[in-house]
Design a protein around this motif. Structure first.
Motif, PDB file in Angstrom:
ATOM      1  N   SER A   1      64.318  55.622 169.964  1.00 25.76           N
ATOM      2  CA  SER A   1      65.652  55.912 170.504  1.00 25.76           C
ATOM      3  C   SER A   1      66.169  54.726 171.309  1.00 25.76           C
ATOM      4  CB  SER A   1      65.605  57.152 171.394  1.00 25.76           C
ATOM      5  OG  SER A   1      65.245  58.272 170.659  1.00 25.76           O
ATOM      6  N   PHE A   2      65.256  54.117 172.035  1.00 26.84           N
ATOM      7  CA  PHE A   2      65.671  52.955 172.831  1.00 26.84           C
ATOM      8  C   PHE A   2      66.088  51.803 171.930  1.00 26.84           C
ATOM      9  CE2 PHE A   2      64.680  49.133 175.324  1.00 26.84           C
ATOM     10  CZ  PHE A   2      65.569  49.328 176.385  1.00 26.84           C
ATOM     11  N   LEU A   3      65.314  51.604 170.846  1.00 30.51           N
ATOM     12  CA  LEU A   3      65.673  50.541 169.906  1.00 30.51           C
ATOM     13  C   LEU A   3      67.003  50.837 169.226  1.00 30.51           C
ATOM     14  CD1 LEU A   3      62.226  49.671 168.267  1.00 30.51           C
ATOM     15  CD2 LEU A   3      63.597  48.278 169.805  1.00 30.51           C
ATOM     16  N   VAL A   4      67.195  52.096 168.858  1.00 34.99           N
ATOM     17  CA  VAL A   4      68.470  52.482 168.236  1.00 34.99           C
ATOM     18  C   VAL A   4      69.599  52.265 169.238  1.00 34.99           C
ATOM     19  CG1 VAL A   4      69.791  54.434 167.346  1.00 34.99           C
ATOM     20  CG2 VAL A   4      67.446  54.069 166.588  1.00 34.99           C
ATOM     21  N   LEU A   5      69.340  52.640 170.476  1.00 38.67           N
ATOM     22  CA  LEU A   5      70.366  52.460 171.510  1.00 38.67           C
ATOM     23  C   LEU A   5      70.667  50.984 171.699  1.00 38.67           C
ATOM     24  CD1 LEU A   5      72.158  53.695 173.726  1.00 38.67           C
ATOM     25  CD2 LEU A   5      70.230  53.439 175.291  1.00 38.67           C
ATOM     26  N   LEU A   6      69.587  50.159 171.702  1.00 41.66           N
ATOM     27  CA  LEU A   6      69.821  48.709 171.839  1.00 41.66           C
ATOM     28  C   LEU A   6      70.616  48.169 170.667  1.00 41.66           C
ATOM     29  CD1 LEU A   6      66.444  47.300 173.247  1.00 41.66           C
ATOM     30  CD2 LEU A   6      68.646  47.448 174.393  1.00 41.66           C
ATOM     31  N   LEU A   7      70.280  48.606 169.455  1.00 42.76           N
ATOM     32  CA  LEU A   7      71.028  48.138 168.284  1.00 42.76           C
ATOM     33  C   LEU A   7      72.479  48.602 168.350  1.00 42.76           C
ATOM     34  CD1 LEU A   7      68.347  48.632 165.453  1.00 42.76           C
ATOM     35  CD2 LEU A   7      69.157  46.486 166.438  1.00 42.76           C
ATOM     36  N   ALA A   8      72.645  49.863 168.742  1.00 42.67           N
ATOM     37  CA  ALA A   8      74.010  50.384 168.863  1.00 42.67           C
ATOM     38  C   ALA A   8      74.782  49.634 169.955  1.00 42.67           C
ATOM     39  CB  ALA A   8      73.983  51.877 169.172  1.00 42.67           C
ATOM     40  N   LEU A   9      74.100  49.375 171.057  1.00 42.16           N
ATOM     41  CA  LEU A   9      74.767  48.614 172.122  1.00 42.16           C
ATOM     42  C   LEU A   9      75.116  47.219 171.649  1.00 42.16           C
ATOM     43  CD1 LEU A   9      72.794  49.609 175.368  1.00 42.16           C
ATOM     44  CD2 LEU A   9      75.183  50.072 174.858  1.00 42.16           C
ATOM     45  N   LYS A  10      74.176  46.600 170.890  1.00 40.41           N
ATOM     46  CA  LYS A  10      74.453  45.256 170.401  1.00 40.41           C
ATOM     47  C   LYS A  10      75.615  45.257 169.431  1.00 40.41           C
ATOM     48  CE  LYS A  10      72.517  41.180 168.362  1.00 40.41           C
ATOM     49  NZ  LYS A  10      71.473  40.532 167.691  1.00 40.41           N
TER      50      LYS A  10
END
Length: 173
Positions: free
Chosen positions: A24-33
């Motif tokens: 979820s954190f990685l997805v959030l980071l990708l989404a944020l990026k």
């Protein structure tokens, strides 16, 4: 003891939770990026550019203000110099006018004095001529009276006194 039970019973749950949170954190980071990082960096770049522009503008304004201050100072000096020049010219004109007025007044006084002296001279000549004529008339009159009668000493004194009275001359003068 209670803690050991919870950990022991949830050992698989914790790993899956960590994995889920990590994903979820990685997805959030990708989404944020993908969605937030670009606009955020763009906004930060724009803000940086705006601040840099404001700083440059402020520095340019400061330079312009300094130039305007120097220009105003130069203009003020020129205005003071011009004002002093105008005052000096006005003072010169006033002094010249005053000198001209004094010279004209002196000339007028000299003319009036000469005219008064001429008038006095003419009046004196007229009075002398009148006196000479009067003396001549009286001399003729006295001579005619002397010739008409012989005079005694008292009559002679009386005749002289009357002649003097006619001349308007006092005995004491």
């Amino acid at each position: 003891m209670m803690n050991q039970l919870v950990i022991a019973s949830s050992g698989q749950t914790t790993f899956s939770t960590i994995l889920f949170v990590s994903v979820s954190f990685l997805v959030l980071l990708l989404a944020l990026k993908k969605f937030a990082w670009g606009p955020l960096t763009t906004m930060l770049d724009e803000r940086e550019n705006k601040i840099a522009g404001d700083i440059d503008s402020a520095e340019q304004s400061k330079i312009d203000a300094a130039n305007l201050a120097k220009q105003r100072e130069v203009e003020l000096k020129e205005a003071r110099t011009e004002a002093q020049s105008i005052i000096a010219q006005a003072k010169d004109v006033a002094e010249n006018n005053a000198h001209a007025i004094i010279v004209e007044a002196q000339e007028h006084a000299t003319r009036m004095k000469k005219q008064a002296q001429e008038d006095l001279r003419l009046e004196r000549e007229r009075l002398l001529a009148d006196a000479k004529k009067e003396v001549a008339d009286l001399s003729v009159e006295i001579a005619s009276k002397i010739l008409k009668k012989e005079l005694s000493a008292s009559a002679h004194q009386e005749l002289v006194q009357s002649s003097i009275d006619k001349l308007g001359v006092d005995d004491n003068e």
